[in-house]
Design a protein around this motif. Structure first.
Motif, PDB file in Angstrom:
ATOM      1  N   LEU A 105    -133.528 -25.801 -81.353  1.00 45.11           N
ATOM      2  CA  LEU A 105    -132.938 -26.359 -82.576  1.00 45.11           C
ATOM      3  C   LEU A 105    -131.911 -25.398 -83.176  1.00 45.11           C
ATOM      4  O   LEU A 105    -130.903 -25.830 -83.746  1.00 45.11           O
ATOM      5  CB  LEU A 105    -134.037 -26.653 -83.604  1.00 45.11           C
ATOM      6  CG  LEU A 105    -134.832 -27.951 -83.417  1.00 45.11           C
ATOM      7  CD1 LEU A 105    -135.984 -28.017 -84.408  1.00 45.11           C
ATOM      8  CD2 LEU A 105    -133.924 -29.169 -83.582  1.00 45.11           C
ATOM      9  N   LEU A 106    -132.152 -24.097 -83.052  1.00 47.85           N
ATOM     10  CA  LEU A 106    -131.244 -23.118 -83.634  1.00 47.85           C
ATOM     11  C   LEU A 106    -130.049 -22.824 -82.732  1.00 47.85           C
ATOM     12  O   LEU A 106    -128.940 -22.569 -83.215  1.00 47.85           O
ATOM     13  CB  LEU A 106    -131.998 -21.823 -83.937  1.00 47.85           C
ATOM     14  CG  LEU A 106    -133.037 -21.895 -85.070  1.00 47.85           C
ATOM     15  CD1 LEU A 106    -133.824 -20.592 -85.151  1.00 47.85           C
ATOM     16  CD2 LEU A 106    -132.372 -22.195 -86.402  1.00 47.85           C
ATOM     17  N   THR A 107    -130.247 -22.854 -81.413  1.00 48.74           N
ATOM     18  CA  THR A 107    -129.178 -22.444 -80.495  1.00 48.74           C
ATOM     19  C   THR A 107    -128.355 -23.617 -79.964  1.00 48.74           C
ATOM     20  O   THR A 107    -127.185 -23.435 -79.614  1.00 48.74           O
ATOM     21  CB  THR A 107    -129.761 -21.674 -79.305  1.00 48.74           C
ATOM     22  OG1 THR A 107    -130.739 -22.500 -78.639  1.00 48.74           O
ATOM     23  CG2 THR A 107    -130.423 -20.387 -79.763  1.00 48.74           C
ATOM     24  N   LYS A 108    -128.932 -24.826 -79.903  1.00 45.86           N
ATOM     25  CA  LYS A 108    -128.213 -25.971 -79.340  1.00 45.86           C
ATOM     26  C   LYS A 108    -127.937 -27.062 -80.368  1.00 45.86           C
ATOM     27  O   LYS A 108    -127.193 -28.006 -80.100  1.00 45.86           O
ATOM     28  CB  LYS A 108    -129.011 -26.561 -78.179  1.00 45.86           C
ATOM     29  CG  LYS A 108    -129.209 -25.593 -77.020  1.00 45.86           C
ATOM     30  CD  LYS A 108    -130.018 -26.233 -75.893  1.00 45.86           C
ATOM     31  CE  LYS A 108    -130.219 -25.249 -74.748  1.00 45.86           C
ATOM     32  NZ  LYS A 108    -131.030 -25.840 -73.647  1.00 45.86           N
ATOM     33  N   PHE A 109    -128.547 -26.950 -81.530  1.00 44.63           N
ATOM     34  CA  PHE A 109    -128.368 -27.931 -82.600  1.00 44.63           C
ATOM     35  C   PHE A 109    -128.055 -27.190 -83.895  1.00 44.63           C
ATOM     36  O   PHE A 109    -128.270 -25.977 -83.995  1.00 44.63           O
ATOM     37  CB  PHE A 109    -129.634 -28.775 -82.790  1.00 44.63           C
ATOM     38  CG  PHE A 109    -129.953 -29.674 -81.632  1.00 44.63           C
ATOM     39  CD1 PHE A 109    -129.662 -31.028 -81.684  1.00 44.63           C
ATOM     40  CD2 PHE A 109    -130.548 -29.173 -80.475  1.00 44.63           C
ATOM     41  CE1 PHE A 109    -129.953 -31.867 -80.616  1.00 44.63           C
ATOM     42  CE2 PHE A 109    -130.833 -29.993 -79.404  1.00 44.63           C
ATOM     43  CZ  PHE A 109    -130.532 -31.346 -79.473  1.00 44.63           C
ATOM     44  N   ASN A 110    -127.569 -27.947 -84.850  1.00 48.62           N
ATOM     45  CA  ASN A 110    -127.322 -27.371 -86.175  1.00 48.62           C
ATOM     46  C   ASN A 110    -128.482 -27.750 -87.087  1.00 48.62           C
ATOM     47  O   ASN A 110    -128.493 -28.809 -87.713  1.00 48.62           O
ATOM     48  CB  ASN A 110    -126.006 -27.905 -86.739  1.00 48.62           C
ATOM     49  CG  ASN A 110    -125.763 -27.432 -88.174  1.00 48.62           C
ATOM     50  OD1 ASN A 110    -126.253 -26.367 -88.563  1.00 48.62           O
ATOM     51  ND2 ASN A 110    -125.035 -28.209 -88.949  1.00 48.62           N
ATOM     52  N   LEU A 111    -129.481 -26.877 -87.115  1.00 48.76           N
ATOM     53  CA  LEU A 111    -130.615 -27.077 -88.032  1.00 48.76           C
ATOM     54  C   LEU A 111    -130.163 -26.521 -89.388  1.00 48.76           C
ATOM     55  O   LEU A 111    -130.199 -25.316 -89.623  1.00 48.76           O
ATOM     56  CB  LEU A 111    -131.851 -26.343 -87.522  1.00 48.76           C
ATOM     57  CG  LEU A 111    -133.076 -26.363 -88.438  1.00 48.76           C
ATOM     58  CD1 LEU A 111    -133.588 -27.791 -88.632  1.00 48.76           C
ATOM     59  CD2 LEU A 111    -134.182 -25.468 -87.886  1.00 48.76           C
TER      60      LEU A 111
END
Length: 713
Positions: A371-377
């Motif tokens: 979630l932190l490295t591949k998505f914008n949480l």
């Protein structure tokens, strides 16, 4: 609902609608095939479903005639509501039950053919699916539980008084229906199925702000709360006929694998105006994750996936070996991440998760890393305890993320308790004093103008990744000592003391008011008889299985399953006011007096059921005798077996003696006063920030000390 027009039918007021529904449920209570609202609501739903469909079909037919178009009804004669249900003197009794239930029956026109449900289950849509597919899928998972055809006719005649031909009327009924759904949730919320409170749903939709033309999905939609709110949100954006076509044809999607919620979500969406709900009736997790491609992705996901639970091995195999887990929430999170669109506009999601998802190691930690490295949480909203009462007191959080990632800063917002409950040390809402939508106003105002304040702060994603990727963060202010002025603290304590003193005086008067009651000790076996009424489980019948929760929290529906899936084929029927307990967990307080909504459910031999001899003992009084924390040691001593599998010996339990006033009225008086004492104790516990040992023992102490004979033995 723009196509629905006013007709010559009289308008049904909200009061009349409420009366129709109440009367229908009262009629159903007389039918021996139904047990509580968990049976009655689905019955009322499928009946209203067919009436609604027929009213809509008649409107469409009139429109087709006026425009010179051909019209093909979804349901043909003689299976339309108008053919078999609309006449008050239509088929009834055994003839009606046979027509509804049987594969083949005499139809209302006198000919032989498929029965109603058999016909509806066999419907097939054309050109990739239409309303006929919805009807077929709904009725594949629906069973008519009423066994009295005359009572069924009475209910049908009542429902026939609802006219689904007016936008105003449908709007009124949709609100009434929502209240009925809430009642059923209260009866059936169990096994990880924690229905999302309406204020939380509305807030999540509001800030995610779906746009007309986007696709919205809830892969675990239950009765459709998120989808209904999203539909209403999009409907406000419709200005043209084309806009409405877009809304109806390609906006709202869901998934719900359980038959009962599937029926309810269909009715819920139809009532709110979605003419052809696109709800997948199978498990949303059934597709291999690596086979989900761009054509399967959506713009917006709003959901509250089931907490806990276990999936079969075939489902787990759809996930990478290093990401397989029995925690359903984590499986759904992986699905949601995979289902979000990458382009042209990155997909976005809002998801309810339990606290453990934010800090647990292993697969949960790897998901947080993605979630932190591949998505914008970008946002984590931390909700106080009690938001999901009465289903669970598990602390919950709202995750907001999109595919524009990777994450830069993660904002945390600690939603506060309102002032009316802020003084509680437990920091919790309650079942009777829940979250209100207006309480989200500061958060909504902050959403698009983010600054750090007493509730909000941010942490860089890089800092979180360097640590343990722990998202269960608390506000930095908690590490600082901030004290109020001494005078403020003293006045607060004084006020709390004064209010508590008044409650203690009332409590003392209530307990003293019990007085001396002639109450000799009587063996439990003289007051209850073990129920031996059993049934043989039939493979094609749907049953409600019970569970008894620990620490005297009561009996609830464990699940609703088909007989084919029940291993033990002989089970006990439970009835209202029965005493039911768990042999294994009685020593931990797992026993209950059965409430009316569980009447007719089943229990295995591991849950002995006892009929209370009501002429000798009042069930409420018996509850106070048996359901006290001080009794746990007694049940422990009556249990035998290995440390982890100790079971209560029923014969020893029946030998247990309790003080028993000779007159039922005296028992009721004691029970009423103890109930009043419990209420006062609960208020005191609120003020003290929790239940201390002395308060917890007070009711039991009062019970054991007010009886004159009991004190002398």
């Amino acid at each position: 609902m723009a196509r629905i027009k006013k007709t010559a039918q009289p308008q049904t007021t909200a009061q009349q609608l409420g009366s129709i529904v109440k009367t229908s449920r009262d009629i159903m209570r007389k039918d021996k095939g139904l047990s509580g609202d968990i049976d009655r609501l689905p019955m009322l739903t499928w009946i209203m479903f067919l009436k609604f469909l027929d009213d809509m079909e008649q409107i469409r037919e009139e429109e087709a005639i006026l425009s010179g178009d051909k019209f093909r009804p979804a349901i043909e004669a003689p299976y339309r509501w108008r053919d078999w249900a609309a006449r008050e003197d239509g088929i009834t009794g055994d003839e009606l039950i046979a027509f509804v239930n049987n594969d083949e029956a005499v139809r209302p026109d006198g000919t032989r053919g498929s029965g109603l449900f058999a016909y509806l289950r066999g419907l097939q849509g054309a050109n990739g699916g239409d309303r006929r597919d919805v009807i077929a899928t709904v009725f594949k998972g629906t069973i008519n539980r009423m066994i009295n055809g005359y009572l069924l006719r009475d209910v049908i005649n009542k429902v026939n008084g609802i006219h689904f031909t007016s936008s105003d009327e449908i709007h009124t009924l949709s609100h009434l229906y929502e209240s009925m759904l809430k009642e059923m949730r209260d009866a059936a919320g169990d096994a990880g199925e924690f229905y999302t409170p309406r204020p939380v749903v509305r807030f999540m939709v509001e800030v995610l702000d779906p746009k007309l033309g986007e696709t919205i999905l809830d892969p675990a939609c239950g009765t459709g709360g998120f989808l209904v709110e999203a539909y209403s949100h999009l409907e406000k954006q419709c200005n043209t006929v084309e806009d409405r076509k877009t809304l109806q044809a390609s906006s709202i999607y869901g998934g719900e694998a359980k038959p009962l919620p599937y029926l309810l979500v269909q009715m819920n969406l139809l009532l709110h105006g979605l003419e052809y709900p696109r709800i997948d009736p199978d498990n949303s997790l059934r597709f291999p994750l690596n086979e989900i491609g761009d054509r399967d992705r959506v713009d917006v996901i709003l959901t509250n996936p089931p907490f806990g639970g276990e999936e079969e091995k075939g489902i787990l195999n759809n996930f990478p070996a290093e990401m397989q887990t029995s925690e359903t929430t984590l499986l759904f999170l992986q699905l949601i991440m995979r289902k979000l669109k990458r382009q042209p506009r990155p997909g976005r999601a809002a998801v309810v998760v339990p606290n453990g998802t934010l800090y647990e190691e292993g697969i949960a930690q790897r998901i947080r890393g993605e979630l932190l490295t591949k998505f914008n949480l970008h946002t984590v909203v931390r909700l106080p305890k009690g938001v999901f009462e009465p289903y669970t007191d598990i602390a919950t959080n709202l995750l907001f993320f999109d595919r524009s990632g990777p994450s830069s800063d993660v904002w945390f917002y600690e939603h506060p308790l309102p002032e009316r409950r802020a003084h509680l040390k437990g920091k919790s809402y309650s079942a009777t004093d829940g979250l209100q939508y207006e309480e989200f106003e500061p958060l909504i105002n902050w959403w698009n103008n983010r600054i750090e304040n007493e509730h909000a702060w941010h942490i860089s994603a890089a800092e979180l990744i360097q640590g343990n990727i722990d998202l269960a963060q608390v506000h930095p202010r908690h590490s600082n000592i901030v004290l109020a002025a001494p005078a403020v603290i003293i006045n607060g304590v004084r006020k709390l003391k004064d209010e508590s003193e008044l409650l203690l005086q009332k409590l003392e008067a209530t307990v003293k008011g019990l007085g001396n009651v002639d109450a000799p000790f009587v063996a439990l076996g003289e007051l209850i008889n073990q129920r031996t009424t059993t049934i043989t489980i039939q493979d094609d019948v749907i049953y409600r299985r019970t569970r008894v929760q620990l620490h005297f929290r009561g009996a609830r529906v464990r699940d609703v399953v088909q007989g084919l899936d029940i291993g033990t084929k002989t089970q006990t029927i439970i009835r209202t006011n029965d005493l039911i307990l768990s042999k294994i967990d009685a020593r931990n307080g797992a026993m209950a007096i059965v409430t009316s909504d569980l009447d007719g459910a089943i229990a295995t031999n591991d849950f002995p059921v006892f009929e209370i001899v009501s002429s000798r003992v009042n069930p409420a009084y018996l509850r106070y005798c048996l359901f006290q924390p001080s009794m746990l040691r007694v049940y422990e001593n009556l249990s035998r077996g290995s440390t982890n599998r100790r079971r209560l010996k029923v014969d020893k339990f029946l030998d247990l003696k309790i003080p028993l006033p000779k007159e039922i009225d005296a028992q009721i008086e004691v029970a009423d006063r103890l109930h009043a004492a419990e209420t006062l104790i609960s208020e005191l516990a609120d003020r003290f920030g929790g239940m201390n040992d002395e308060l917890a023992d007070l009711v039991g102490s009062a019970l054991h000390n007010v009886f004159s004979v009991a004190r002398n033995e």
